[in-house]
Design a protein around this motif. Structure first.
Motif, PDB file in Angstrom:
ATOM      1  N   LEU A 144       0.835  -1.202   0.000  1.00 62.16           N
ATOM      2  CA  LEU A 144       0.000   0.000   0.000  1.00 62.16           C
ATOM      3  C   LEU A 144       0.872   1.254   0.000  1.00 62.16           C
ATOM      4  CD1 LEU A 144      -2.588  -1.035   2.731  1.00 62.16           C
ATOM      5  CD2 LEU A 144      -3.011  -0.816   0.296  1.00 62.16           C
ATOM      6  N   PRO A 145       0.394   2.289  -0.688  1.00 61.52           N
ATOM      7  CA  PRO A 145       1.076   3.575  -0.535  1.00 61.52           C
ATOM      8  C   PRO A 145       1.046   3.982   0.945  1.00 61.52           C
ATOM      9  CG  PRO A 145      -0.847   3.760  -1.977  1.00 61.52           C
ATOM     10  CD  PRO A 145      -0.806   2.351  -1.484  1.00 61.52           C
ATOM     11  N   GLU A 146       1.882   4.945   1.291  1.00 67.02           N
ATOM     12  CA  GLU A 146       2.079   5.225   2.719  1.00 67.02           C
ATOM     13  C   GLU A 146       0.749   5.450   3.443  1.00 67.02           C
ATOM     14  OE1 GLU A 146       4.723   7.953   5.740  1.00 67.02           O
ATOM     15  OE2 GLU A 146       4.437   8.662   3.694  1.00 67.02           O
ATOM     16  N   PHE A 147      -0.065   6.399   2.949  1.00 67.27           N
ATOM     17  CA  PHE A 147      -1.322   6.668   3.642  1.00 67.27           C
ATOM     18  C   PHE A 147      -2.515   6.154   2.853  1.00 67.27           C
ATOM     19  CE2 PHE A 147       1.344  10.206   5.302  1.00 67.27           C
ATOM     20  CZ  PHE A 147       1.378   9.766   6.603  1.00 67.27           C
ATOM     21  N   ASP A 148      -2.436   6.262   1.505  1.00 63.68           N
ATOM     22  CA  ASP A 148      -3.479   5.695   0.679  1.00 63.68           C
ATOM     23  C   ASP A 148      -4.785   6.454   0.824  1.00 63.68           C
ATOM     24  OD1 ASP A 148      -4.371   3.795  -1.095  1.00 63.68           O
ATOM     25  OD2 ASP A 148      -5.099   2.483   0.502  1.00 63.68           O
ATOM     26  N   ILE A 149      -4.686   7.767   1.004  1.00 65.01           N
ATOM     27  CA  ILE A 149      -5.866   8.614   1.104  1.00 65.01           C
ATOM     28  C   ILE A 149      -5.660   9.820   0.194  1.00 65.01           C
ATOM     29  CG2 ILE A 149      -6.456   7.894   3.433  1.00 65.01           C
ATOM     30  CD1 ILE A 149      -5.107  10.506   4.397  1.00 65.01           C
ATOM     31  N   ARG A 150      -6.552  10.831   0.295  1.00 68.88           N
ATOM     32  CA  ARG A 150      -6.419  12.012  -0.559  1.00 68.88           C
ATOM     33  C   ARG A 150      -5.047  12.646  -0.366  1.00 68.88           C
ATOM     34  NH1 ARG A 150     -10.421  16.361   0.755  1.00 68.88           N
ATOM     35  NH2 ARG A 150      -9.526  17.302  -1.091  1.00 68.88           N
ATOM     36  N   PRO A 151      -4.357  12.907  -1.469  1.00 71.97           N
ATOM     37  CA  PRO A 151      -2.989  13.422  -1.347  1.00 71.97           C
ATOM     38  C   PRO A 151      -2.918  14.720  -0.529  1.00 71.97           C
ATOM     39  CG  PRO A 151      -3.476  12.790  -3.613  1.00 71.97           C
ATOM     40  CD  PRO A 151      -4.759  12.657  -2.844  1.00 71.97           C
ATOM     41  N   GLY A 152      -3.848  15.643  -0.757  1.00 71.19           N
ATOM     42  CA  GLY A 152      -3.788  16.926  -0.043  1.00 71.19           C
ATOM     43  C   GLY A 152      -3.953  16.782   1.455  1.00 71.19           C
ATOM     44  N   ILE A 153      -4.606  15.713   1.872  1.00 73.32           N
ATOM     45  CA  ILE A 153      -4.794  15.471   3.306  1.00 73.32           C
ATOM     46  C   ILE A 153      -3.589  14.712   3.857  1.00 73.32           C
ATOM     47  CG2 ILE A 153      -6.247  14.276   4.998  1.00 73.32           C
ATOM     48  CD1 ILE A 153      -7.587  16.773   3.872  1.00 73.32           C
ATOM     49  N   ALA A 154      -3.092  13.765   3.063  1.00 65.79           N
ATOM     50  CA  ALA A 154      -1.941  12.963   3.516  1.00 65.79           C
ATOM     51  C   ALA A 154      -0.711  13.836   3.728  1.00 65.79           C
ATOM     52  CB  ALA A 154      -1.647  11.860   2.507  1.00 65.79           C
ATOM     53  N   THR A 155      -0.597  14.892   2.928  1.00 63.37           N
ATOM     54  CA  THR A 155       0.625  15.707   2.992  1.00 63.37           C
ATOM     55  C   THR A 155       0.457  16.961   3.847  1.00 63.37           C
ATOM     56  OG1 THR A 155      -0.084  16.813   0.962  1.00 63.37           O
ATOM     57  CG2 THR A 155       1.412  14.948   0.720  1.00 63.37           C
ATOM     58  N   LEU A 156      -0.671  17.071   4.549  1.00 66.65           N
ATOM     59  CA  LEU A 156      -0.824  18.204   5.478  1.00 66.65           C
ATOM     60  C   LEU A 156       0.364  18.229   6.425  1.00 66.65           C
ATOM     61  CD1 LEU A 156      -4.484  18.059   6.877  1.00 66.65           C
ATOM     62  CD2 LEU A 156      -3.460  19.968   5.636  1.00 66.65           C
ATOM     63  N   PRO A 157       0.988  19.376   6.567  1.00 69.91           N
ATOM     64  CA  PRO A 157       2.101  19.394   7.522  1.00 69.91           C
ATOM     65  C   PRO A 157       1.580  19.286   8.949  1.00 69.91           C
ATOM     66  CG  PRO A 157       1.664  21.601   6.667  1.00 69.91           C
ATOM     67  CD  PRO A 157       0.744  20.671   5.929  1.00 69.91           C
ATOM     68  N   ALA A 158       2.290  18.547   9.787  1.00 72.38           N
ATOM     69  CA  ALA A 158       1.938  18.488  11.206  1.00 72.38           C
ATOM     70  C   ALA A 158       2.215  19.850  11.823  1.00 72.38           C
ATOM     71  CB  ALA A 158       2.762  17.417  11.898  1.00 72.38           C
ATOM     72  N   SER A 159       1.471  20.190  12.863  1.00 70.60           N
ATOM     73  CA  SER A 159       1.761  21.420  13.589  1.00 70.60           C
ATOM     74  C   SER A 159       3.110  21.263  14.272  1.00 70.60           C
ATOM     75  CB  SER A 159       0.692  21.682  14.647  1.00 70.60           C
ATOM     76  OG  SER A 159       1.179  22.611  15.587  1.00 70.60           O
ATOM     77  N   PRO A 160       4.078  22.152  13.974  1.00 69.29           N
ATOM     78  CA  PRO A 160       5.374  22.042  14.663  1.00 69.29           C
ATOM     79  C   PRO A 160       5.250  22.240  16.167  1.00 69.29           C
ATOM     80  CG  PRO A 160       5.568  23.389  12.674  1.00 69.29           C
ATOM     81  CD  PRO A 160       4.094  23.181  12.925  1.00 69.29           C
ATOM     82  N   ILE A 161       4.134  22.862  16.608  1.00 68.63           N
ATOM     83  CA  ILE A 161       3.943  23.008  18.064  1.00 68.63           C
ATOM     84  C   ILE A 161       3.626  21.648  18.671  1.00 68.63           C
ATOM     85  CG2 ILE A 161       2.734  24.268  19.881  1.00 68.63           C
ATOM     86  CD1 ILE A 161       1.885  26.347  17.833  1.00 68.63           C
ATOM     87  N   VAL A 162       2.739  20.914  17.979  1.00 70.00           N
ATOM     88  CA  VAL A 162       2.421  19.564  18.453  1.00 70.00           C
ATOM     89  C   VAL A 162       3.678  18.692  18.371  1.00 70.00           C
ATOM     90  CG1 VAL A 162       1.029  17.503  17.982  1.00 70.00           C
ATOM     91  CG2 VAL A 162       0.002  19.778  17.767  1.00 70.00           C
ATOM     92  N   GLU A 163       4.432  18.868  17.298  1.00 69.71           N
ATOM     93  CA  GLU A 163       5.657  18.081  17.092  1.00 69.71           C
ATOM     94  C   GLU A 163       6.642  18.275  18.254  1.00 69.71           C
ATOM     95  OE1 GLU A 163       7.001  18.779  13.075  1.00 69.71           O
ATOM     96  OE2 GLU A 163       8.939  17.823  13.548  1.00 69.71           O
ATOM     97  N   ILE A 164       6.870  19.546  18.613  1.00 68.23           N
ATOM     98  CA  ILE A 164       7.854  19.783  19.677  1.00 68.23           C
ATOM     99  C   ILE A 164       7.302  19.303  21.016  1.00 68.23           C
ATOM    100  CG2 ILE A 164       7.167  22.164  20.273  1.00 68.23           C
ATOM    101  CD1 ILE A 164      10.806  21.117  19.879  1.00 68.23           C
ATOM    102  N   ALA A 165       5.992  19.461  21.220  1.00 68.71           N
ATOM    103  CA  ALA A 165       5.404  19.004  22.487  1.00 68.71           C
ATOM    104  C   ALA A 165       5.490  17.480  22.584  1.00 68.71           C
ATOM    105  CB  ALA A 165       3.956  19.474  22.604  1.00 68.71           C
TER     106      ALA A 165
END
Lengths: 388, 388
Positions: free
Chosen positions: A2-23
């Motif tokens: 399977l492709p990595e997410f296998d869903i709508r490309p624009g949703i799969a590639t949404l950047p994560a919030s860097p605030i959530v990332e650092i937390a």
């Protein structure tokens, strides 16, 4: 395979919030002495009368499905609140209760932009704005403010120039997260006039309207607009009344959007728990002393944090006029995510990296000073070696 | 002169939920003796231990921002619950807590469909499904079941034939709202196999899995799938534990969607209140006796309602195998909205019009029988003259 997410490309590639990332990074270390200043929230829990209103609602069985746009008594109280704070008359037909300011932003994005549409967004700004536009299928076009000796300034002409044929709306957040910038009423009036002339919507995030240090409240677009203007004002109970975790906000729109909002709320989360709304009602009715106390606490914290940060030779910072963040640059540290990680590792303090806030934000760090002075002083003392 | 709504056409023209429409009509009359059976909820408030867990969370200060995909202890409890109820092993990495089953459906729609995409939806079905697909920009293609002497049946071949090159997903709700239809495990396996062969997602709304009258739980797609299958299972605390107004649900997905869900939750409502999640944890841990009691109560109500409705010559109804609705036709009454209004006007009883439930639903009425027998009997006695 399977492709990595296998869903709508624009949703799969949404950047994560860097605030959530650092937390998530900080939490993953399991360091018990970590001082988290990365989110836009303080360390004081919700005032007891508000909590008890929620408790009463729970025990009174206010636990059934409810009307979609909010309890009539809460909408009426919000109408009164806007009158008291901004001197404007906003009928309940224009007010919709939402399950957070974030939900209000998402609903606004769903109404205004789709594929091929743009929203101009004044930045640096909370990353979730552009993300919501992206989820709705649109594109956020960031228009960066500039930082000078007078603090952050917005070039209105640059903002107008960024509005092209695909632009449907302009997003402004004043007082601004992370910058603390406060848009003056005359500029709001000019922007509203421009939007009117071009048939554009203005989405104004006024979550920090009460957190301002040189007047009782920051100006609102409600003060420079007509009831039928293409204006959506977003607000939240989170900051004013220490209710971040409750997920309760509201929006003001032209009354004609009422039926559309009834639908979008229905199809998003089908309304907000009544016991949560009853707590919000108590916040509006009894929460003014708490707001006053919060502002004074934040003012003292701001002065202290500015004094200490300002004494560090590599740090460039200016006192914010509103909101509760120090947004500061560190000379020789262009990579804000790397620096934020280093401050967690070496000082046990959680800050948000400036890169989270889009154009104009990189190279900076955001520190939320809505905490007890003692914690802030400890945090700054621990950070000093890293920032020196 | 502004256009009526002046927003995205696809959003402005979203049809209102006819259930909300009829409820607003009924409420607008201000009739104090109205018996509301239009929503999918009972008249029993949330059990006290669950309420008190929420109270404790509130008073313990569980009122701050939280992790996006749900408290680890709640996700772990849900994993255990799925094991007990369906005999499946679902790791916490596959579980995401949401602010209602509705939010889970909206998030699923956002992940799977955009403009030009279709989702095949087995109908009659709760109208919010197709609406969420529409908000995401996609198109819901309804595939109606048929009502025969054996109750509602789904022609799987018709469903497969409805899946064309634009189809991204298939939506199934079993036990079904409003039909009470229960999909058998063998059919689930066939559908899963078809979806696998075509690279389609299956979205399975299993909110009524415990409300089934001929076995302990309805089959789940979790029982016929692999962890990496394109499968999203939606569930909710609303029905099992009388928590409709709390807005708490969950979804099971392939683990690879975790980072996408973290984003979409962040950008939708930024997580669920911790005190609400702690109440949910108590529901999972201590709520089994309540579920058993609810099923028995509903079984008795179902039998009573069927007996009375069945005695009315113009009414055509069959006992539902699951969920808690009587979904019945009335001879000579093809306009279900008009009939639902008349029943409010003349009998003071609120039912949902069948037209709300899409293809296959018109001409029927939905009555939720999750109420006290006495109320139901009064309601039916009052309705009898209209239906006779």
């Amino acid at each position: 395979m399977l492709p990595e997410f296998d869903i709508r490309p624009g949703i799969a590639t949404l950047p994560a919030s860097p605030i959530v990332e650092i937390a998530n990074y900080g939490r993953s270390l399991g360091r018990s002495d970590l001082i988290p200043l990365w989110f836009g929230e303080g360390d004081v829990p919700t005032p007891a009368p508000i909590v008890e209103a929620g408790v009463k609602g729970l025990r009174d069985g206010r636990v059934f499905y409810t009307v979609q746009r909010g309890l009539p008594e809460l909408r009426a109280a919000l109408s009164g609140y806007l009158g008291r704070v901004h001197g404007v008359s906003v009928p309940v037909e224009r007010i919709t209760v939402t399950g957070s300011g974030m939900q209000a932003i998402m609903v606004a994005a769903q109404m205004l932009v789709g594929p091929g549409d743009e929203m101009a967004v004044v930045s640096p700004v909370w990353p979730n704005i552009s993300a919501a536009v992206g989820v709705a299928g649109g594109t956020a076009v960031q228009v960066p403010m500039t930082l000078g000796n007078q603090g952050w300034t917005l070039d209105l002409e640059a903002l107008f120039a960024a509005c092209g044929p695909r632009t449907k709306a302009i997003f402004v957040n004043s007082p601004g997260n992370p910058t603390g910038w406060v848009m003056e009423k005359a500029d709001m009036a000019r922007l509203m006039e421009f939007a009117r002339s071009r048939g554009l919507w203005v989405v104004s995030d006024e979550v920090y309207a009460r957190l301002v240090y040189d007047r009782p409240a920051a100006p609102s677009f409600l003060e420079v607009s007509e009831p039928d203007d293409r204006l959506i004002v977003i607000n939240s109970f989170s900051k004013n009344w220490s209710m971040t975790g409750w997920r309760l906000g509201w929006m003001v729109t032209p009354a004609r959007l009422g039926p559309v909002l009834e639908n979008l709320i229905q199809f998003s989360n089908s309304g907000v728990a009544e016991f949560v709304q009853l707590a919000g009602l108590t916040a509006i009715e009894q929460g003014e002393p708490f707001v006053a106390e919060l502002v004074e606490r934040c003012r003292a914290a701001r002065d202290q944090v500015m004094a200490i940060l300002g004494s560090l030779p590599r740090v460039r910072v200016q006192p914010p006029a509103g909101a509760f963040y120090a947004f500061f640059q560190v000379e020789g540290e262009p990579d804000s995510m790397a620096l934020a990680r280093r401050i967690i590792d070496e000082a046990g303090v959680g800050l948000a990296p400036g890169t989270a806030f889009g154009a104009g934000g990189d190279g900076a760090l955001r520190l939320c000073f809505a905490s007890r002075l003692e914690s802030l002083k400890t945090a700054l003392a621990r950070m000093a070696p890293v920032l020196s």
